[in-house]
Design a protein around this motif. Sequence first.
Motif, PDB file in Angstrom:
ATOM      1  N   GLU A 176      40.813  -6.122  -6.040  1.00  9.47           N
ATOM      2  CA  GLU A 176      39.965  -7.281  -6.305  1.00  9.47           C
ATOM      3  C   GLU A 176      38.855  -6.832  -7.243  1.00  9.47           C
ATOM      4  N   PRO A 177      38.175  -7.803  -7.871  1.00  5.89           N
ATOM      5  CA  PRO A 177      37.105  -7.397  -8.795  1.00  5.89           C
ATOM      6  C   PRO A 177      36.111  -6.421  -8.153  1.00  5.89           C
ATOM      7  N   GLY A 178      35.851  -6.566  -6.849  1.00  2.03           N
ATOM      8  CA  GLY A 178      34.897  -5.653  -6.213  1.00  2.03           C
ATOM      9  C   GLY A 178      35.550  -4.583  -5.362  1.00  2.03           C
ATOM     10  N   ALA A 179      36.876  -4.541  -5.336  1.00  2.00           N
ATOM     11  CA  ALA A 179      37.572  -3.588  -4.465  1.00  2.00           C
ATOM     12  C   ALA A 179      38.674  -2.881  -5.235  1.00  2.00           C
ATOM     13  N   GLY A 180      38.389  -1.665  -5.697  1.00  2.00           N
ATOM     14  CA  GLY A 180      39.369  -0.869  -6.433  1.00  2.00           C
ATOM     15  C   GLY A 180      39.703   0.361  -5.625  1.00  2.00           C
ATOM     16  N   SER A 181      39.034   1.485  -5.938  1.00  2.00           N
ATOM     17  CA  SER A 181      39.213   2.705  -5.148  1.00  2.00           C
ATOM     18  C   SER A 181      38.863   2.429  -3.687  1.00  2.00           C
ATOM     19  N   ASP A 182      37.844   1.631  -3.498  1.00  2.00           N
ATOM     20  CA  ASP A 182      37.416   1.253  -2.145  1.00  2.00           C
ATOM     21  C   ASP A 182      38.119  -0.038  -1.751  1.00  2.00           C
ATOM     22  N   SER A 241      37.229  -2.644   1.051  1.00  2.00           N
ATOM     23  CA  SER A 241      36.099  -3.575   0.961  1.00  2.00           C
ATOM     24  C   SER A 241      36.531  -4.935   0.394  1.00  2.00           C
ATOM     25  N   LYS A 262      35.602  -1.583   8.226  1.00  2.00           N
ATOM     26  CA  LYS A 262      36.087  -2.545   7.242  1.00  2.00           C
ATOM     27  C   LYS A 262      37.606  -2.504   7.068  1.00  2.00           C
ATOM     28  N   GLU A 299      40.606  11.160  -9.090  1.00  2.00           N
ATOM     29  CA  GLU A 299      39.469  11.678  -8.314  1.00  2.00           C
ATOM     30  C   GLU A 299      39.697  11.438  -6.823  1.00  2.00           C
ATOM     31  N   ILE A 300      40.227  10.250  -6.499  1.00  2.00           N
ATOM     32  CA  ILE A 300      40.538   9.950  -5.092  1.00  2.00           C
ATOM     33  C   ILE A 300      41.611  10.921  -4.582  1.00  2.00           C
TER      34      ILE A 300
END
Lengths: 401, 308
Positions: free
Chosen positions: A130-136, A139, A182, A388-389
């Motif tokens: 999602e726009p606010g949820a990539g590596s994380d 969320s 979460k 990096e992840i």
Amino acid sequence: MDLNFSEADSAFREEVREFLRNDYPADIREKMERSVRLGREDFVRWQQALFQRGWAAPNWPVEHGGTGWSATQKYIFSTELALANTPAIIPFGLSMVGPVIYTYGSEAQKQRFLPDILASRVWWCQGYSEPGAGSDLASLKMRADRDGDHYVINGTKTWTTLAQFADWIFLLARTTTDVARKQEGISFILADMRSAGISVRPIITIDGEHEVNEVHFENVRVPVDNLVGEEGKGWTYGKLLLQHERAGIAAVARSKFRLERLRRLTAEAPEGGEALLDDPVFRRKLAALEIELLALEYTDLRTLAAVATGGAPGPESSILKIKGTEVQQAIDELYMEAAGCYALPFTPELYATPDIDDVQRIGPPWAADTTPHYLNGRKVSIYGGTNEIQKNIISKAVLGL
Amino acid sequence: MDFSLNDEQSLLKDSLERFIRSDYDFDTRRAHLRSELGYSQATYERFAEFGWTAVPFTEEDGGFGGGPVELMLLMEQFGRGLVIEPYLASIVMAGGALRHSGSAEQKAQWLPGLIDGSITGALACQEPHGRFNLARVATRAQRHDGDWQLSGHKAVVLNARDASVIIVPARTAGEITDRDGISLFALKQGTKGVSLRSYPTVDGLQAADLMLDGVHVGADAMIGKEGHGLAILERAIDDATLAVCAEAVGIMAVLVDKTVEYSKSRKQFGLPIGAFQALQHRMVEMFMEHEQTRSLLYMAAMKLAAGA
């Protein structure tokens, strides 16, 4: 320690090669060789050729249409496909949602969805980022609120690959917001792309291509029957899928094919000139990459051998992802170098049109997509869990840091 | 040793910075990119009004007599704005060959237009198999009743479609990679026997492959002395190389800034991603590479200035 394949394995390899000679559609082969962009129908036709032969899903259990191959056979199969320059298998159905459905889905879901995935009759896409949820990813904010026999879905998914072709989408969405962690309260839901309230907005990437999309959900009603497994357990199911995603990302065989092709292309001397391959600086770069790739190939084989003798693919799949994508990007750079000044023209119409002959092309036929390919390939160290992840995973799970 | 700019250079830098910051926004640039021309003629004429197109030319030729340092200042800012107007092809490359070695007549014919921005030029310095070896010229020029007749294939010529004058190196003597025997010709757009395959480039400029099929040009089209074209070409390409390096440094500077800025606003795992050491180190690498490249750029500009 023994590097040789058994006689049965060699016979199997011959069987795969014969299939490729006979059943790899000639027009698609031609497009691949000339770097012509494939359409939806090309991918489907190729995957259906595999399905006809019973080879659409080597990793699936036999009862759902898998092949029952050994790890070595799977390796031979994927290597031969890459060396024959066949199109990538679109992973969303066969490699991603398929395994989730046969592992966690209901009997009704298996019967309803698996045959169409196996036969490539239905095109799936992945609703994760999602726009606010990539590596994380945990969320994520997409909501699936229960209303009688339906979920009402609201939110936005992004970087959705080939959503413009998709009939169905699998989603991670939040069914409960009142959670301690979460990762909890996320559910794995299947949605028909024709549902009212879904809109697909193209994202045109720097290579000029329409490959990814933003997919908006506004009060989209999805039957509760489309929930996979238990409500709120979607994170666990989704992680299984990510492992499947990572395994294929190394693309060792494809990189091998691309390097061999580059060697072949640069061995040809132009009229009145020297072959690029005879240039010591270029040769050295090519050799360094070949060595890196060889190391990766044998790391891959060691993983394979461990799996074949009952081990599980562990955190080392992160090595394959990191090194595999680094090699892919280095190969992209070397292609650009080999193309020389012909890496500069931007002529997508030339690699989008199958019947353009070489005379109408700018520079050598293979050069037209080198820079777009390089630009597109910047994503590989980011998707499927950034490198990096992956390094975080190795440092925690392997080094215990 | 002195790395500081003089007053005039500082003024030039300031006016460029102001223009790129306030008048060269990305959306307008993008709209111009999509237009038929692929850039803005009005913007290019403003470059001329500011005097930027006159910078490298001598006062005698109607310019300001700027050198490599001024060129560097210009191109770095053009890099910052990802400028798509044909400054490099027209002023640095074609203009370079003409100002270094053009005859008085050739200069009078072409330079005023290049400087006031009403016309542009191009330099056809590459061939399909040249691999950046300027001396590899397979294009031939043969004498023909006191004129010259050109045949060959030039690759990826920047701004060729829109240029009024295209400078074409052709071999008047010698073998395919000989350093001697290359001559330069100023070709007018539309000359019979010239065909163009034009296309956009991956960085938003325009280029073309040029097919020359028995193209007639007069003896007065030759730039410099017969057979001694390579030195002219090399001087122009030295300037162009510096220009492209400066442009790249401008792009790097913006990339470092924008990446750091984004890493402060983009949040994952409850933190701005710039808080993660793995990414901090990568951005420090970017910063160092940018500084190192800038050092090489200054060195190149100063050496070129000392040699000129």
